[in-house]
Scaffold this motif. Sequence first.
Motif, PDB file in Angstrom:
ATOM      1  N   ILE A   3       3.894 -14.364 -25.376  1.00  0.00           N
ATOM      2  CA  ILE A   3       4.297 -14.431 -23.967  1.00  0.00           C
ATOM      3  C   ILE A   3       5.129 -15.693 -23.777  1.00  0.00           C
ATOM      4  N   SER A  29       6.076 -17.987 -20.845  1.00  0.00           N
ATOM      5  CA  SER A  29       5.914 -18.291 -19.419  1.00  0.00           C
ATOM      6  C   SER A  29       6.718 -19.544 -19.119  1.00  0.00           C
ATOM      7  N   GLY A  30       6.136 -20.742 -19.338  1.00  0.00           N
ATOM      8  CA  GLY A  30       6.930 -21.961 -19.122  1.00  0.00           C
ATOM      9  C   GLY A  30       7.763 -22.340 -20.331  1.00  0.00           C
ATOM     10  N   GLY A  31       7.355 -21.853 -21.502  1.00  0.00           N
ATOM     11  CA  GLY A  31       8.084 -22.140 -22.742  1.00  0.00           C
ATOM     12  C   GLY A  31       7.903 -23.564 -23.263  1.00  0.00           C
ATOM     13  N   GLN A  32       7.060 -24.352 -22.609  1.00  0.00           N
ATOM     14  CA  GLN A  32       6.943 -25.763 -22.998  1.00  0.00           C
ATOM     15  C   GLN A  32       6.150 -25.963 -24.285  1.00  0.00           C
ATOM     16  N   SER A  33       5.387 -24.966 -24.664  1.00  0.00           N
ATOM     17  CA  SER A  33       4.717 -25.008 -25.966  1.00  0.00           C
ATOM     18  C   SER A  33       5.317 -23.970 -26.905  1.00  0.00           C
ATOM     19  N   LEU A  34       5.640 -22.776 -26.368  1.00  0.00           N
ATOM     20  CA  LEU A  34       6.150 -21.709 -27.238  1.00  0.00           C
ATOM     21  C   LEU A  34       7.499 -22.063 -27.851  1.00  0.00           C
ATOM     22  N   HIS A  37       2.839 -26.399 -13.250  1.00  0.00           N
ATOM     23  CA  HIS A  37       1.968 -27.580 -13.076  1.00  0.00           C
ATOM     24  C   HIS A  37       2.354 -28.328 -11.798  1.00  0.00           C
ATOM     25  N   GLY A  54       2.180 -34.165 -19.150  1.00  0.00           N
ATOM     26  CA  GLY A  54       3.523 -34.382 -19.714  1.00  0.00           C
ATOM     27  C   GLY A  54       4.443 -35.190 -18.818  1.00  0.00           C
ATOM     28  N   GLY A  99       6.230 -25.754 -17.188  1.00  0.00           N
ATOM     29  CA  GLY A  99       4.965 -25.292 -17.768  1.00  0.00           C
ATOM     30  C   GLY A  99       4.067 -24.675 -16.709  1.00  0.00           C
ATOM     31  N   THR A 100       3.365 -23.602 -17.087  1.00  0.00           N
ATOM     32  CA  THR A 100       2.470 -22.944 -16.134  1.00  0.00           C
ATOM     33  C   THR A 100       1.017 -23.326 -16.424  1.00  0.00           C
ATOM     34  N   GLY A 103      -4.855 -30.336 -24.579  1.00  0.00           N
ATOM     35  CA  GLY A 103      -4.384 -29.929 -23.253  1.00  0.00           C
ATOM     36  C   GLY A 103      -5.367 -30.332 -22.153  1.00  0.00           C
ATOM     37  N   ASP A 104      -4.831 -30.607 -20.985  1.00  0.00           N
ATOM     38  CA  ASP A 104      -5.673 -30.996 -19.846  1.00  0.00           C
ATOM     39  C   ASP A 104      -6.281 -29.793 -19.116  1.00  0.00           C
ATOM     40  N   PRO A 105      -5.493 -28.729 -18.823  1.00  0.00           N
ATOM     41  CA  PRO A 105      -6.095 -27.605 -18.088  1.00  0.00           C
ATOM     42  C   PRO A 105      -7.351 -27.010 -18.750  1.00  0.00           C
ATOM     43  N   VAL A 131      -3.097 -13.450 -19.242  1.00  0.00           N
ATOM     44  CA  VAL A 131      -3.826 -14.171 -18.189  1.00  0.00           C
ATOM     45  C   VAL A 131      -2.988 -14.061 -16.923  1.00  0.00           C
ATOM     46  N   TYR A 173       0.871 -36.420 -25.140  1.00  0.00           N
ATOM     47  CA  TYR A 173      -0.418 -35.756 -25.068  1.00  0.00           C
ATOM     48  C   TYR A 173      -1.531 -36.802 -25.101  1.00  0.00           C
TER      49      TYR A 173
HETATM   50  C1  LIG Z   1       6.695 -33.187 -24.221  1.00  0.00           C
HETATM   51  C2  LIG Z   1       5.507 -32.365 -23.818  1.00  0.00           C
HETATM   52  C3  LIG Z   1       4.397 -33.021 -23.319  1.00  0.00           C
HETATM   53  C4  LIG Z   1       3.279 -32.286 -22.921  1.00  0.00           C
HETATM   54  N1  LIG Z   1       2.180 -32.972 -22.455  1.00  0.00           N
HETATM   55  C5  LIG Z   1       1.100 -32.270 -22.056  1.00  0.00           C
HETATM   56  C6  LIG Z   1      -0.042 -32.947 -21.544  1.00  0.00           C
HETATM   57  O1  LIG Z   1      -0.085 -34.167 -21.389  1.00  0.00           O
HETATM   58  N2  LIG Z   1      -1.114 -32.187 -21.180  1.00  0.00           N
HETATM   59  C7  LIG Z   1      -1.109 -30.818 -21.295  1.00  0.00           C
HETATM   60  O2  LIG Z   1      -2.080 -30.173 -20.941  1.00  0.00           O
HETATM   61  N3  LIG Z   1      -0.040 -30.157 -21.775  1.00  0.00           N
HETATM   62  C8  LIG Z   1       1.057 -30.838 -22.143  1.00  0.00           C
HETATM   63  N4  LIG Z   1       2.169 -30.144 -22.609  1.00  0.00           N
HETATM   64  C9  LIG Z   1       2.132 -28.656 -22.697  1.00  0.00           C
HETATM   65  C10 LIG Z   1       2.423 -28.012 -21.361  1.00  0.00           C
HETATM   66  O3  LIG Z   1       1.335 -28.186 -20.485  1.00  0.00           O
HETATM   67  C11 LIG Z   1       2.689 -26.502 -21.500  1.00  0.00           C
HETATM   68  O4  LIG Z   1       3.190 -26.129 -20.263  1.00  0.00           O
HETATM   69  C12 LIG Z   1       1.477 -25.609 -21.784  1.00  0.00           C
HETATM   70  O5  LIG Z   1       0.820 -25.969 -22.961  1.00  0.00           O
HETATM   71  C13 LIG Z   1       1.868 -24.147 -22.007  1.00  0.00           C
HETATM   72  O6  LIG Z   1       2.289 -23.580 -20.826  1.00  0.00           O
HETATM   73  P1  LIG Z   1       3.641 -22.773 -20.791  1.00  0.00           P
HETATM   74  O7  LIG Z   1       3.638 -22.055 -19.480  1.00  0.00           O
HETATM   75  O8  LIG Z   1       4.784 -23.674 -21.072  1.00  0.00           O
HETATM   76  O9  LIG Z   1       3.417 -21.689 -21.960  1.00  0.00           O
HETATM   77  P2  LIG Z   1       4.431 -21.153 -23.071  1.00  0.00           P
HETATM   78  O10 LIG Z   1       4.988 -22.278 -23.854  1.00  0.00           O
HETATM   79  O11 LIG Z   1       5.398 -20.203 -22.468  1.00  0.00           O
HETATM   80  O12 LIG Z   1       3.397 -20.324 -23.977  1.00  0.00           O
HETATM   81  C14 LIG Z   1       2.472 -20.999 -24.817  1.00  0.00           C
HETATM   82  C15 LIG Z   1       1.523 -20.009 -25.486  1.00  0.00           C
HETATM   83  O13 LIG Z   1       0.623 -19.464 -24.531  1.00  0.00           O
HETATM   84  C16 LIG Z   1       0.745 -18.040 -24.453  1.00  0.00           C
HETATM   85  N5  LIG Z   1       0.780 -17.693 -23.030  1.00  0.00           N
HETATM   86  C17 LIG Z   1       1.561 -18.286 -22.082  1.00  0.00           C
HETATM   87  N6  LIG Z   1       1.297 -17.768 -20.879  1.00  0.00           N
HETATM   88  C18 LIG Z   1       0.350 -16.822 -21.068  1.00  0.00           C
HETATM   89  C19 LIG Z   1      -0.335 -15.936 -20.188  1.00  0.00           C
HETATM   90  N7  LIG Z   1      -0.113 -15.922 -18.860  1.00  0.00           N
HETATM   91  N8  LIG Z   1      -1.271 -15.085 -20.726  1.00  0.00           N
HETATM   92  C20 LIG Z   1      -1.508 -15.073 -22.057  1.00  0.00           C
HETATM   93  N9  LIG Z   1      -0.895 -15.904 -22.938  1.00  0.00           N
HETATM   94  C21 LIG Z   1       0.029 -16.763 -22.438  1.00  0.00           C
HETATM   95  C22 LIG Z   1       2.036 -17.680 -25.169  1.00  0.00           C
HETATM   96  O14 LIG Z   1       1.944 -16.419 -25.826  1.00  0.00           O
HETATM   97  C23 LIG Z   1       2.204 -18.828 -26.142  1.00  0.00           C
HETATM   98  O15 LIG Z   1       1.525 -18.526 -27.344  1.00  0.00           O
HETATM   99  C24 LIG Z   1       3.291 -30.859 -23.018  1.00  0.00           C
HETATM  100  C25 LIG Z   1       4.424 -30.200 -23.506  1.00  0.00           C
HETATM  101  C26 LIG Z   1       5.532 -30.945 -23.901  1.00  0.00           C
HETATM  102  C27 LIG Z   1       6.734 -30.214 -24.410  1.00  0.00           C
END
Ligand SMILES: Cc1cc2nc3c(=O)[nH]c(=O)nc-3n(C[C@H](O)[C@H](O)[C@H](O)COP(=O)(O)OP(=O)(O)OC[C@H]3O[C@@H](n4cnc5c(N)ncnc54)[C@H](O)[C@@H]3O)c2cc1C
Length: 287
Positions: free
Chosen positions: A28, A30-35, A76, A100, A108-109, A121-123, A165, A191
């Motif tokens: 998936i 969503s925010g792409g911040q980890s994917l 977030h 972040g 990020g979501t 991760g915090d959430p 989710v 992190y």
């Molecule tokens: C520089 C940097 C610093 C960061 N610092 C922190 C921090 O301090 N604390 C913290 O908590 N996080 C931090 N993050 C991570 C950030 O919170 C991401 O937003 C979060 O980890 C993933 O959310 P996303 O929406 O970007 O998911 P995505 O990157 O789009 O997806 C991540 C993964 O989750 C799965 N996924 C996404 N959405 C769903 C859904 N709705 N249902 C099922 N599976 C799903 C995807 O399949 C994928 O495998 C940081 C990221 C970066 C790049």
Amino acid sequence: MPEIKYANPETVEEACSLLHEHKEDAAILSGGQSLLPMLRQRVGSYDKVIDINDLPDQDYIDVTDGEVRIGCLSRHRDVATAEAVERHCPVLAEVAAQIGDVQVRNRGTFCGAVAHADPSGDPPVIATLLDATIVARSADDTRTLSGDSFFHDFYETALSKDELVTEVRFPALSANEGAGYEKYEPTEGAYPVATVGAYLSLSDDGQITEARLATGALEAGPTPMEDAASLLEDRQPTDEALTEAAERLGDDTMPVDDFEGSAEFKTAISKKLAKDALKTARDRAQH
Ligand SMILES: Cc1cc2nc3c(=O)[nH]c(=O)nc-3n(C[C@H](O)[C@H](O)[C@H](O)COP(=O)(O)OP(=O)(O)OC[C@H]3O[C@@H](n4cnc5c(N)ncnc54)[C@H](O)[C@@H]3O)c2cc1C
């Protein structure tokens, strides 16, 4: 780079049907911040990216039946600034505001971070602490999962490969309940190396009726610290009682030595974070 097919479904049903078809071969977006960093670094192999950003009506935060409900396209930043969150579960706004940097918080979501289950991760920690409800949709079912048993291991949760989710729900806290959250991060935007969440519920005469503690970043996932929390039950929330529980929490953690610090350092820092988080929880529950 191997070819990855892209889909942007326009309904939740369509997204779930794609997940059902591709299961572990799909990710998936969503925010792409980890994917996106994972794809760039070729961590994991996926045939299909399912971009859920066009799903209608999923970008919401509201309060229904005593719960703060966060839709899967809430960022977030939305959680950090929502009036409903500030009023009913202020600790949640603080958690989201510290994730972040601005870019990460804008994209990020919250639900994505819960589903991703990054051990730092915090959430996940706040979802464990407050026993959030995670709503998971698949092609033929909707089920709710309990936050305190949702996270299993590094990036492992109770979710099936074909589940999305769609919502995370947190309890709206009442006047005699309070929660605090503290984290140590070596540099701003990085992190965290250690996090601690604390929750207290007080009776009318100020005694602790329920206490919960959870840590993050120290082990494979968010960890409920039940023995430390149990030291607080049926006591007045004095500084002495809070310190005793915080010391026990630190002693019960099992961090490892790594480039971010020694296990000894992480234990010491977790005691300090626990004391501060408990004091915030107490102050909120007393007002
Ligand atoms: C520089 C940097 C610093 C960061 N610092 C922190 C921090 O301090 N604390 C913290 O908590 N996080 C931090 N993050 C991570 C950030 O919170 C991401 O937003 C979060 O980890 C993933 O959310 P996303 O929406 O970007 O998911 P995505 O990157 O789009 O997806 C991540 C993964 O989750 C799965 N996924 C996404 N959405 C769903 C859904 N709705 N249902 C099922 N599976 C799903 C995807 O399949 C994928 O495998 C940081 C990221 C970066 C790049």
